[in-house]
Design a protein around this motif. Sequence first.
Motif, PDB file in Angstrom:
ATOM      1  N   ILE A 155       0.827  -1.212   0.000  1.00  0.00           N
ATOM      2  CA  ILE A 155       0.000   0.000   0.000  1.00  0.00           C
ATOM      3  C   ILE A 155       0.861   1.261   0.000  1.00  0.00           C
ATOM      4  O   ILE A 155       0.565   2.236  -0.697  1.00  0.00           O
ATOM      5  CB  ILE A 155      -0.942   0.005   1.226  1.00  0.00           C
ATOM      6  N   GLU A 156       1.963   1.219   0.748  1.00  0.00           N
ATOM      7  CA  GLU A 156       2.714   2.451   0.999  1.00  0.00           C
ATOM      8  C   GLU A 156       3.991   2.615   0.177  1.00  0.00           C
ATOM      9  O   GLU A 156       4.358   3.734  -0.180  1.00  0.00           O
ATOM     10  CB  GLU A 156       3.080   2.521   2.490  1.00  0.00           C
ATOM     11  N   ASN A 157       4.690   1.484  -0.118  1.00  0.00           N
ATOM     12  CA  ASN A 157       6.031   1.601  -0.724  1.00  0.00           C
ATOM     13  C   ASN A 157       6.281   0.559  -1.813  1.00  0.00           C
ATOM     14  O   ASN A 157       7.370   0.010  -1.912  1.00  0.00           O
ATOM     15  CB  ASN A 157       7.117   1.449   0.359  1.00  0.00           C
ATOM     16  N   GLU A 158       5.293   0.279  -2.639  1.00  0.00           N
ATOM     17  CA  GLU A 158       5.421  -0.811  -3.596  1.00  0.00           C
ATOM     18  C   GLU A 158       6.603  -0.628  -4.553  1.00  0.00           C
ATOM     19  O   GLU A 158       7.368  -1.573  -4.804  1.00  0.00           O
ATOM     20  CB  GLU A 158       4.124  -0.985  -4.401  1.00  0.00           C
ATOM     21  N   LYS A 159       6.765   0.573  -5.099  1.00  0.00           N
ATOM     22  CA  LYS A 159       7.832   0.795  -6.080  1.00  0.00           C
ATOM     23  C   LYS A 159       9.207   0.669  -5.445  1.00  0.00           C
ATOM     24  O   LYS A 159      10.132   0.094  -6.033  1.00  0.00           O
ATOM     25  CB  LYS A 159       7.666   2.163  -6.741  1.00  0.00           C
ATOM     26  N   MET A 160       9.365   1.218  -4.251  1.00  0.00           N
ATOM     27  CA  MET A 160      10.654   1.167  -3.575  1.00  0.00           C
ATOM     28  C   MET A 160      11.035  -0.277  -3.241  1.00  0.00           C
ATOM     29  O   MET A 160      12.185  -0.696  -3.450  1.00  0.00           O
ATOM     30  CB  MET A 160      10.621   1.998  -2.299  1.00  0.00           C
ATOM     31  N   ILE A 161      10.087  -1.064  -2.711  1.00  0.00           N
ATOM     32  CA  ILE A 161      10.368  -2.447  -2.334  1.00  0.00           C
ATOM     33  C   ILE A 161      10.666  -3.287  -3.573  1.00  0.00           C
ATOM     34  O   ILE A 161      11.611  -4.092  -3.584  1.00  0.00           O
ATOM     35  CB  ILE A 161       9.189  -3.049  -1.545  1.00  0.00           C
ATOM     36  N   PHE A 162       9.893  -3.094  -4.643  1.00  0.00           N
ATOM     37  CA  PHE A 162      10.139  -3.843  -5.872  1.00  0.00           C
ATOM     38  C   PHE A 162      11.514  -3.492  -6.439  1.00  0.00           C
ATOM     39  O   PHE A 162      12.280  -4.387  -6.835  1.00  0.00           O
ATOM     40  CB  PHE A 162       9.053  -3.545  -6.909  1.00  0.00           C
TER      41      PHE A 162
END
Length: 423
Positions: free
Chosen positions: A36-43
């Motif tokens: 929900i909050e950090n999908e792009k960063m984690i991916f």
Amino acid sequence: MPVLTVFYIKLLINLGLTFAIVWTVSRTALFAKWQIENEKMIFLLGFVLLRLIPWIGIFLVLNEDPRGDIPFFFYKAEAAKKGGFVYRDFWSYHAPLYAYIISLPVWIWHNSRAIVLFMVLMESGILWLTYKTYKFRTERALQLAIIYYLLPAGFMYILVDGQEEVWFWGAALLMWRFTIRKPENYEVGIGLLYALALLTIKVTFIFLLPALLLVAKKPVKMLLVMAAVGLPAIGFLYWQIGDLFLMPIQHTEQLMTPNLFSISRPFIEMIIPINEKKSTLINWFGLLFTVFIPAYMAYKARYRHINEVLPGIFIACFVCMMIFQASAMGAYVIAYLMAVLFEIVDLRKTAHVAVLLLLNWLTVVQPFIWVYIKQPAYTSLAMFANAAYLFEYVLQILNVLCFFWVLRETYRKTVRPENLVTA
């Protein structure tokens, strides 16, 4: 670096990846929050840590040469870059456009390592698109994406060996997304995408067509669109090189492992001796099941919309190919591994996670051992007096059992979804 040393390093990496998968599976709530909050960063972090940095370490720091099919891919890419005509000026067992596509990174950096990086980028692009498709279906989508990055099979066969089979799922994913966006009158779009896939990847993608036609509302329309693209392409190739464009079909004649034929061969040889140089009939027999079973599933699921069943019949098609085609080998699991993880595997079930891990370990270990012991063909039970042969044969059996498990779970999900128990 000696081959055995490389294998032992692979085993250690597999072990580390397995522990990381177990940890990731246990952190569902955390990944749901990140989705929900950090999908792009984690991916992106997953890509950097599990693909980019290992690629830099292997090919730039350790200066290892790419293995597997990459030397052959580089040969084709070089020839395509020089303006060669596929099948006439250089060998290729892929679709006509494939060599020209993989030549693109070679224009930037004339080195086979560039092709490996290109394969890694393509895989990550397909994974991101898969994640974006499933994120609205499950809160576990980001968790599944990171687990995929950790799977030993993908890590070894794409990052290390630069295999391209994940492109099959990429093509099916584009067709699936099109049917989701356009649930009516989608035949022209998926017909165009299918025809382009056949010109881009491998002829084996045609195995999916019968099942797809059974679930399409207007199959004739889809076929006509494909013909409008495919027939001119075939006509042009024949005009330029005659029947040389049939070269990719020749690659299906070699007997490989693990598959149903390779594990049943000792018993078949008791009745009928097998001539490996004339094995075409064996593959044609396997082709019947490869096409019939997904088509049967599609027929049983015809009451459902195509966008509900396309991932399932895709998985069924390529797992059947690995079960029934005598020319199928372990690396082909990359074709549907991502789809299986997102569509079939339930992280809440220990058995699902265990089979997923077992399949990945077998996919890495069995092919190496088979090649290391000189690629034996088990033509009699007496051969199992050799402990190495017996061990490798058991690995093949376990592999095939995993394939059947995937097929069974795919059938349940695709044909009888009402019987599935959800939490």
